[in-house]
Design a protein around this motif. Structure first.
Motif, PDB file in Angstrom:
ATOM      1  N   GLU A  24       9.322  -7.756  13.396  1.00  0.00           N
ATOM      2  CA  GLU A  24       9.510  -8.049  11.977  1.00  0.00           C
ATOM      3  C   GLU A  24      10.163  -9.418  11.798  1.00  0.00           C
ATOM      4  O   GLU A  24      11.124  -9.753  12.474  1.00  0.00           O
ATOM      5  N   ILE A  25       9.590 -10.199  10.887  1.00  0.00           N
ATOM      6  CA  ILE A  25      10.123 -11.523  10.576  1.00  0.00           C
ATOM      7  C   ILE A  25      10.274 -11.606   9.056  1.00  0.00           C
ATOM      8  O   ILE A  25       9.349 -11.281   8.328  1.00  0.00           O
ATOM      9  N   LYS A  26      11.444 -12.029   8.614  1.00  0.00           N
ATOM     10  CA  LYS A  26      11.683 -12.178   7.172  1.00  0.00           C
ATOM     11  C   LYS A  26      11.438 -13.626   6.765  1.00  0.00           C
ATOM     12  O   LYS A  26      11.924 -14.549   7.407  1.00  0.00           O
ATOM     13  N   VAL A  27      10.661 -13.789   5.694  1.00  0.00           N
ATOM     14  CA  VAL A  27      10.388 -15.111   5.123  1.00  0.00           C
ATOM     15  C   VAL A  27      10.592 -15.006   3.619  1.00  0.00           C
ATOM     16  O   VAL A  27       9.936 -14.203   2.951  1.00  0.00           O
ATOM     17  N   ASN A  28      11.517 -15.801   3.109  1.00  0.00           N
ATOM     18  CA  ASN A  28      11.827 -15.801   1.670  1.00  0.00           C
ATOM     19  C   ASN A  28      12.089 -14.395   1.139  1.00  0.00           C
ATOM     20  O   ASN A  28      11.615 -14.024   0.070  1.00  0.00           O
ATOM     21  N   GLY A  29      12.817 -13.601   1.906  1.00  0.00           N
ATOM     22  CA  GLY A  29      13.175 -12.254   1.469  1.00  0.00           C
ATOM     23  C   GLY A  29      12.082 -11.217   1.654  1.00  0.00           C
ATOM     24  O   GLY A  29      12.291 -10.045   1.372  1.00  0.00           O
ATOM     25  N   GLU A  30      10.906 -11.619   2.118  1.00  0.00           N
ATOM     26  CA  GLU A  30       9.809 -10.684   2.356  1.00  0.00           C
ATOM     27  C   GLU A  30       9.695 -10.395   3.843  1.00  0.00           C
ATOM     28  O   GLU A  30       9.882 -11.277   4.674  1.00  0.00           O
ATOM     29  N   SER A  31       9.362  -9.151   4.165  1.00  0.00           N
ATOM     30  CA  SER A  31       9.174  -8.764   5.562  1.00  0.00           C
ATOM     31  C   SER A  31       7.717  -8.897   5.955  1.00  0.00           C
ATOM     32  O   SER A  31       6.821  -8.471   5.220  1.00  0.00           O
ATOM     33  N   PHE A  32       7.490  -9.486   7.114  1.00  0.00           N
ATOM     34  CA  PHE A  32       6.166  -9.597   7.697  1.00  0.00           C
ATOM     35  C   PHE A  32       6.251  -9.050   9.115  1.00  0.00           C
ATOM     36  O   PHE A  32       7.271  -9.201   9.775  1.00  0.00           O
ATOM     37  N   TYR A  33       5.185  -8.433   9.573  1.00  0.00           N
ATOM     38  CA  TYR A  33       5.134  -7.957  10.943  1.00  0.00           C
ATOM     39  C   TYR A  33       4.170  -8.853  11.714  1.00  0.00           C
ATOM     40  O   TYR A  33       2.990  -8.917  11.387  1.00  0.00           O
ATOM     41  N   ALA A  34       4.715  -9.537  12.713  1.00  0.00           N
ATOM     42  CA  ALA A  34       3.883 -10.381  13.569  1.00  0.00           C
ATOM     43  C   ALA A  34       3.283  -9.450  14.615  1.00  0.00           C
ATOM     44  O   ALA A  34       4.005  -8.835  15.402  1.00  0.00           O
ATOM     45  N   ILE A  35       1.959  -9.324  14.575  1.00  0.00           N
ATOM     46  CA  ILE A  35       1.267  -8.412  15.491  1.00  0.00           C
ATOM     47  C   ILE A  35       0.115  -9.132  16.182  1.00  0.00           C
ATOM     48  O   ILE A  35      -0.427 -10.098  15.659  1.00  0.00           O
ATOM     49  N   ALA A  36      -0.230  -8.644  17.337  1.00  0.00           N
ATOM     50  CA  ALA A  36      -1.374  -9.175  18.076  1.00  0.00           C
ATOM     51  C   ALA A  36      -2.642  -8.465  17.593  1.00  0.00           C
ATOM     52  O   ALA A  36      -2.576  -7.326  17.114  1.00  0.00           O
ATOM     53  N   PRO A  37      -3.780  -9.127  17.715  1.00  0.00           N
ATOM     54  CA  PRO A  37      -5.024  -8.494  17.270  1.00  0.00           C
ATOM     55  C   PRO A  37      -5.412  -7.262  18.088  1.00  0.00           C
ATOM     56  O   PRO A  37      -6.168  -6.429  17.612  1.00  0.00           O
ATOM     57  N   ASP A  38      -4.862  -7.125  19.298  1.00  0.00           N
ATOM     58  CA  ASP A  38      -5.215  -5.984  20.133  1.00  0.00           C
ATOM     59  C   ASP A  38      -4.234  -4.811  20.016  1.00  0.00           C
ATOM     60  O   ASP A  38      -4.343  -3.840  20.748  1.00  0.00           O
ATOM     61  N   THR A  39      -3.294  -4.889  19.054  1.00  0.00           N
ATOM     62  CA  THR A  39      -2.406  -3.752  18.797  1.00  0.00           C
ATOM     63  C   THR A  39      -3.177  -2.732  17.960  1.00  0.00           C
ATOM     64  O   THR A  39      -4.197  -3.069  17.342  1.00  0.00           O
ATOM     65  N   PRO A  40      -2.709  -1.489  17.889  1.00  0.00           N
ATOM     66  CA  PRO A  40      -3.431  -0.490  17.084  1.00  0.00           C
ATOM     67  C   PRO A  40      -3.673  -0.928  15.626  1.00  0.00           C
ATOM     68  O   PRO A  40      -4.788  -0.822  15.128  1.00  0.00           O
ATOM     69  N   VAL A  41      -2.646  -1.441  14.953  1.00  0.00           N
ATOM     70  CA  VAL A  41      -2.820  -1.887  13.563  1.00  0.00           C
ATOM     71  C   VAL A  41      -3.697  -3.133  13.521  1.00  0.00           C
ATOM     72  O   VAL A  41      -4.562  -3.267  12.652  1.00  0.00           O
ATOM     73  N   GLY A  42      -3.486  -4.034  14.465  1.00  0.00           N
ATOM     74  CA  GLY A  42      -4.299  -5.247  14.533  1.00  0.00           C
ATOM     75  C   GLY A  42      -5.782  -4.934  14.654  1.00  0.00           C
ATOM     76  O   GLY A  42      -6.615  -5.520  13.961  1.00  0.00           O
ATOM     77  N   LYS A  43      -6.114  -3.980  15.516  1.00  0.00           N
ATOM     78  CA  LYS A  43      -7.516  -3.579  15.703  1.00  0.00           C
ATOM     79  C   LYS A  43      -8.110  -3.034  14.408  1.00  0.00           C
ATOM     80  O   LYS A  43      -9.264  -3.302  14.088  1.00  0.00           O
ATOM     81  N   LEU A  44      -7.296  -2.266  13.670  1.00  0.00           N
ATOM     82  CA  LEU A  44      -7.769  -1.703  12.399  1.00  0.00           C
ATOM     83  C   LEU A  44      -8.004  -2.783  11.345  1.00  0.00           C
ATOM     84  O   LEU A  44      -8.921  -2.681  10.532  1.00  0.00           O
ATOM     85  N   LEU A  45      -7.158  -3.820  11.349  1.00  0.00           N
ATOM     86  CA  LEU A  45      -7.241  -4.863  10.325  1.00  0.00           C
ATOM     87  C   LEU A  45      -8.327  -5.913  10.617  1.00  0.00           C
ATOM     88  O   LEU A  45      -8.915  -6.461   9.684  1.00  0.00           O
ATOM     89  N   MET A  46      -8.576  -6.194  11.885  1.00  0.00           N
ATOM     90  CA  MET A  46      -9.508  -7.263  12.264  1.00  0.00           C
ATOM     91  C   MET A  46     -10.883  -7.052  11.608  1.00  0.00           C
ATOM     92  O   MET A  46     -11.456  -5.972  11.661  1.00  0.00           O
TER      93      MET A  46
END
Length: 151
Positions: free
Chosen positions: A108-130
């Protein structure tokens, strides 16, 4: 044009790798010193056990170093200027639940008060989003969410 959050996320991922690399290199240097001081000792079995333990730790650190170097190679391929209608490497993905940066797994990385998850494309969520586009729904661990924006 690169969005400010994407630029910050990209930089944070680069810093994540550099910090890991630096920590591993310091540990290797420390082990080298310990090995050198062990070499000066001649306490028999205790000496050999100490050397063996240091060698094992050195092997582990060598493997970690190789992993981080591979991660760095992958990260160097993440495009900064990716603007597309579908999710791919370098995409900033806003969903109805979470926001993701597709690059490397850096947590998790916070930018301007918002949370973002830095993920690789081969992670379970990454595979679903690609390859997905705005408006598509994704189900992960029983939780359903919709892609609202791709940057």
């Amino acid at each position: 044009m690169v969005s400010a959050p994407k630029e910050q996320l990209h930089r944070s991922c680069g810093n994540f790798i550099e910090e890991r690399l630096s920590r591993i290199q310091k540990n290797i240097a420390s082990l080298q010193e310990a090995l050198a001081s062990e070499s000066k000792s001649s306490a028999g079995d205790k000496h050999e056990t100490g050397r063996a333990m240091i060698q094992l730790e050195r092997e582990k650190l060598g493997n970690q170093l190789a992993e981080v170097q591979l991660l760095q190679e992958r990260f160097n391929k993440v495009p900064m200027h990716r603007n597309s209608n579908f999710v791919g490497l370098g995409s900033l993905v806003y969903t109805s639940k979470h926001h993701y940066y597709i690059g490397i797994s850096a947590g998790e990385i916070k930018v301007n008060g918002e949370s973002f998850y830095a993920i690789a494309p081969d992670t379970p969520v990454g595979k679903l989003l690609m390859g997905k586009t705005v408006g598509e729904e994704v189900v992960f661990n029983g939780s359903e969410f919709r892609i609202t924006e791709i940057g």
